[in-house]
Design a protein around this motif. Sequence first.
Motif, mmCIF file in Angstrom:
data_model
loop_
_atom_site.group_PDB
_atom_site.id
_atom_site.type_symbol
_atom_site.label_atom_id
_atom_site.label_comp_id
_atom_site.label_asym_id
_atom_site.label_seq_id
_atom_site.Cartn_x
_atom_site.Cartn_y
_atom_site.Cartn_z
ATOM 1 N N THR A 101 17.959 48.987 31.766
ATOM 2 C CA THR A 101 19.400 49.223 31.399
ATOM 3 C C THR A 101 20.082 48.017 30.736
ATOM 4 O OG1 THR A 101 20.222 49.147 33.450
ATOM 5 C CG2 THR A 101 19.703 51.217 32.790
ATOM 6 N N LEU B 165 12.555 50.018 42.492
ATOM 7 C CA LEU B 165 13.173 51.269 41.718
ATOM 8 C C LEU B 165 14.538 50.390 41.187
ATOM 9 C CD1 LEU B 165 13.977 54.124 40.783
ATOM 10 C CD2 LEU B 165 15.044 54.360 43.020
ATOM 11 N N ARG B 166 15.371 49.661 41.989
ATOM 12 C CA ARG B 166 16.573 49.038 41.454
ATOM 13 C C ARG B 166 16.011 48.000 40.443
ATOM 14 N NH1 ARG B 166 20.784 48.614 46.153
ATOM 15 N NH2 ARG B 166 20.415 50.492 47.256
ATOM 16 N N ASP C 43 7.458 54.244 38.483
ATOM 17 C CA ASP C 43 7.381 54.520 37.077
ATOM 18 C C ASP C 43 7.641 55.828 36.798
ATOM 19 O OD1 ASP C 43 6.613 51.894 36.324
ATOM 20 O OD2 ASP C 43 4.442 52.368 35.974
ATOM 21 N N THR D 153 11.541 56.244 37.065
ATOM 22 C CA THR D 153 12.322 55.599 35.906
ATOM 23 C C THR D 153 11.927 55.995 34.609
ATOM 24 O OG1 THR D 153 10.753 53.741 36.087
ATOM 25 C CG2 THR D 153 12.812 53.542 37.258
ATOM 26 N N SER D 154 10.664 56.387 34.141
ATOM 27 C CA SER D 154 10.410 56.857 32.850
ATOM 28 C C SER D 154 11.230 58.193 32.235
ATOM 29 C CB SER D 154 8.997 57.172 32.660
ATOM 30 O OG SER D 154 8.612 57.960 33.480
ATOM 31 N N GLN E 189 13.481 48.020 38.249
ATOM 32 C CA GLN E 189 13.207 48.399 36.912
ATOM 33 C C GLN E 189 14.277 48.944 36.520
ATOM 34 O OE1 GLN E 189 10.092 51.550 36.761
ATOM 35 N NE2 GLN E 189 8.400 50.403 37.423
ATOM 36 N N LEU E 190 15.078 49.748 37.122
ATOM 37 C CA LEU E 190 16.421 50.294 36.502
ATOM 38 C C LEU E 190 17.308 49.378 35.757
ATOM 39 C CD1 LEU E 190 17.458 53.367 38.740
ATOM 40 C CD2 LEU E 190 16.253 53.210 36.350
ATOM 41 N N MET F 64 15.002 57.461 32.104
ATOM 42 C CA MET F 64 15.329 56.700 30.791
ATOM 43 C C MET F 64 15.194 57.811 29.752
ATOM 44 S SD MET F 64 16.443 54.128 32.098
ATOM 45 C CE MET F 64 17.024 53.451 30.389
#
Length: 364
Positions: free
Chosen positions: A314, A306-307, A276, A279-280, A309-310, A283
């Motif tokens: 996106t 990670l993959r 988190d 990624t936060s 979430q991204l 973004m």
Amino acid sequence: MRIHPRGQGISGKGNKLEEKLLILGIETSCDETAAAVVEDGRYIHSSVIASQVKFHAQYGGIVPEIASRKHIEVINKIVESAIKDAKITIDNIEAIAVTYGPGLAGALLVGVSFAKALAYGKKIPLIPINHLEAHIYAVHLEYSQINLPAIALLVSGGHTEMVLVKELGVYEALGRTKDDAVGEAYDKVAKWLGLGYPGGPIIDQLAKSGNRKAIKFPRAVIKHSKYDFSYSGLKTAVINYTRNAEHPLPVPNGLPLPEKFPLEDIVASFQEAAIDALTSKVMKAVKDTAATSIIIGGGVAANSRLREQLNELTIDTGITLYIPSLVLCTDNAAMIAGLGYHKYNAGKVADMSLGVNPNLKWDE
Ligand code: KG4
Ligand code: ZN
């Protein structure tokens, strides 16, 4: 015959193998000894990697002295294999690109000394490469076009760095970890839980069967810096939690924690907090800079959450996500040779006074 642009002041030896410009890359900044032959910054003819992980595993982390010694033991063989796998001889090589920082001083020295000796002996140019920049370059070996500007996130056992890529070679450092790297946090938490080394893949796998919402571990907020990261607090929170499962760590609604969670829940919750935080901020940086794409690299780029979430964040945004395959995410020499091609064409070559820079930054 294709004409290759040459950097100013470079005395290249002319076109080898008629039309191919082949660069030999050498990488020894951490615990992988790697060599690769890449054509025109794009086509990988060979890429050989000797991992030392088993020699460090018993210590639960990288031991710098062991790293240097292992590099010395295998570098000759690794370079020979890269040349052989590419089905060429050393005389077909136009120039040698080598990582000179950042990394472990003793480990870097092995690669730089070897590359200098070979370049001197063969009278070919030597190209110094920044390891961080090479990680970002890795995506160019797999994608024919990269939309820029991009936010690049470099996450490994030694790095947690976020940078704005304006164009190849033009970067603005946005943030980095204030303490532990994210991969280091995975490794330390795994060590504490007795799970083995390296911790990242083990935790990633175990977390798949855990409840990532079970425990609300802290997401670090860093005063006066919106893009920096911090992982030592999260690591300590996991350690404290497991010391006493009833320890009153912050939970979403302030209620006391339930009696006990299984190990899977603990690692899934740790992973969720760790990812988190990445990624936060990525973004946020995308929004603030109007970047059109995201590039990730480094060992932690292998992380499934990670993959995931991204990808989720996106989707339907028009932001392109570039993730190199695993072998190009982790340390390798193809990214060194690939970037070396562009540095060579820009005239960025070194002489025999090249030294190592363990603390090399983006803009040096
Ligand atoms: O880039 P790398 O191979 O070496 C350097 O640190 O330079 O990265 C290794 C790091 C280790 O900390 C390892 O635990 C972490 O990457 N890692 C992962 C995963 N695979 C490797 N972390 C989280 N999830 C993974 N799947
Ligand atoms: Zn690396």
